[in-house]
Design a protein around this motif. Structure first.
Motif, short mmCIF file in Angstrom:
data_model
loop_
_atom_site.label_atom_id
_atom_site.label_comp_id
_atom_site.label_asym_id
_atom_site.label_seq_id
_atom_site.Cartn_x
_atom_site.Cartn_y
_atom_site.Cartn_z
N ARG A 4 3.51 -8.15 5.16
CA ARG A 4 2.74 -8.15 3.93
C ARG A 4 2.23 -9.56 3.65
NH1 ARG A 4 2.02 -3.04 1.44
NH2 ARG A 4 3.80 -1.73 1.98
N ASP A 79 -1.75 -8.39 -0.23
CA ASP A 79 -1.04 -7.22 -0.74
C ASP A 79 -0.48 -7.45 -2.13
OD1 ASP A 79 -1.05 -5.37 1.64
OD2 ASP A 79 -0.13 -7.12 2.56
N ILE A 179 4.79 -4.17 -4.31
CA ILE A 179 4.11 -4.36 -3.02
C ILE A 179 4.62 -3.36 -1.99
CG2 ILE A 179 3.83 -5.94 -1.06
CD1 ILE A 179 3.86 -8.26 -3.08
N ARG A 182 3.15 0.13 -2.14
CA ARG A 182 1.69 0.21 -2.04
C ARG A 182 1.26 0.15 -0.59
NH1 ARG A 182 -2.74 -3.71 -2.78
NH2 ARG A 182 -4.47 -2.68 -3.85
N PRO A 184 -0.50 -1.04 2.70
CA PRO A 184 -0.93 -2.39 3.07
C PRO A 184 -2.43 -2.58 2.87
CG PRO A 184 0.54 -1.49 4.74
CD PRO A 184 0.21 -0.36 3.79
N ALA A 185 -2.79 -3.77 2.38
CA ALA A 185 -4.21 -4.08 2.20
C ALA A 185 -4.88 -4.23 3.55
CB ALA A 185 -4.36 -5.36 1.40
#
Length: 205
Positions: A4, A79, A179, A182, A184-185
Motif C-alpha cells: 500500500r 491508498d 486503507i 479499500r 488498492p489504488a
C-alpha cells in the motif's frame, strides 16, 4: 502480501518542524498497524515548504510543473493520506490550502485521510474539526474520526509526549483499518480503453 502507498503531506515551514514530526509519527503508526495485517507500506512524503514557489506559480497559471507535479501525482495515486498543517490565524496555513487547491478535482474522493495540526497553544485544538474537516469533506475524502492536534507543551512535557504518541497511534490504527478495507489504488492508464476495430470506425459504429 500486497503493498500500500501512504502519502504524507506536511505544511511545516521550519527545519526541524513539529508539523513534520507529527506527520511522521502518524505515518509510522499507520505503517505499523498495516504491517500487523500483513500489508507492506511504501511511504511518500511531501514537504510543502519545498514547493512554495511552484505552488504560487501553479495557482496563477493552473499548470503545476516539475517536482510539484510529481508530488501531486503521488498524492492522487496513494491508498491513504496523512495531512498535517500548522495553525495560523486559527486555521490551516495558506501553503496547505494552495496544495489542495491545485490538486486535480476528484483525486481524493473516497481516499482515507488522517488529519493533524500543530500550534503554539492548545487554544487552537479545535482547528482540525472546524477548519480541516470541512475542506476534506468538500474534497469528498474519507477523514478519520480521530484528529490529532499537538501544541508546544505536548512535545516532551511531563507525560505529554506519551499522550501525543497514544493519540497518533489511535489515528494510525483508524487510517490503517480504512486503507486495508479499500481496494488498492491504481493510477489511471490512458491506454486502458477497449480497442475499436478499424472497420467499425469506418462504418461509424
Amino acid at each position: 502480501m500486497s503493498t500500500r502507498t501512504l502519502a504524507v503531506v506536511s505544511a511545516g515551514l521550519g527545519k526541524p518542524s513539529t508539523t513534520r514530526m507529527l506527520a511522521d509519527r502518524i505515518a509510522e503508526a499507520t505503517a505499523a498497524a498495516l504491517g500487523e495485517t500483513g500489508e507492506q507500506v511504501e511511504t511518500v512524503t511531501v514537504d510543502l515548504r519545498d514547493h512554495a514557489r511552484a505552488l504560487a506559480d501553479a495557482t496563477v497559471t493552473g499548470f503545476p510543473a516539475g517536482g510539484l507535479r510529481a508530488a501531486l501525482e503521488a498524492v492522487a495515486a496513494a491508498d491513504g493520506l496523512v495531512a498535517v498543517t500548522p495553525v495560523f490565524n486559527a486555521s490551516y496555513s495558506g501553503l496547505f490550502k494552495m496544495f489542495f487547491d491545485v490538486l486535480e478535482r476528484g483525486a481524493l474522493e473516497g481516499v482515507p485521510v488522517a488529519l493533524g495540526a500543530t500550534g503554539g497553544t492548545g487554544r487552537h485544538s479545535l482547528a482540525v474539526d472546524y477548519a480541516m474537516r470541512p475542506l476534506f469533506a468538500y474534497l469528498r475524502a474519507n477523514a478519520m474520526p480521530t484528529g490529532v492536534y499537538a501544541a508546544s507543551e505536548d512535545w516532551g512535557g511531563a507525560g505529554g509526549d506519551a499522550a501525543l504518541t497514544e493519540r497518533a497511534a489511535r489515528l494510525g490504527r483508524e487510517l490503517a483499518a480504512a486503507i486495508a478495507g479499500r481496494a488498492p489504488a491504481r493510477p489511471a492508464d490512458p491506454f486502458d480503453e477497449p480497442v475499436v476495430p478499424f472497420e467499425d470506425l469506418l462504418a461509424g459504429r
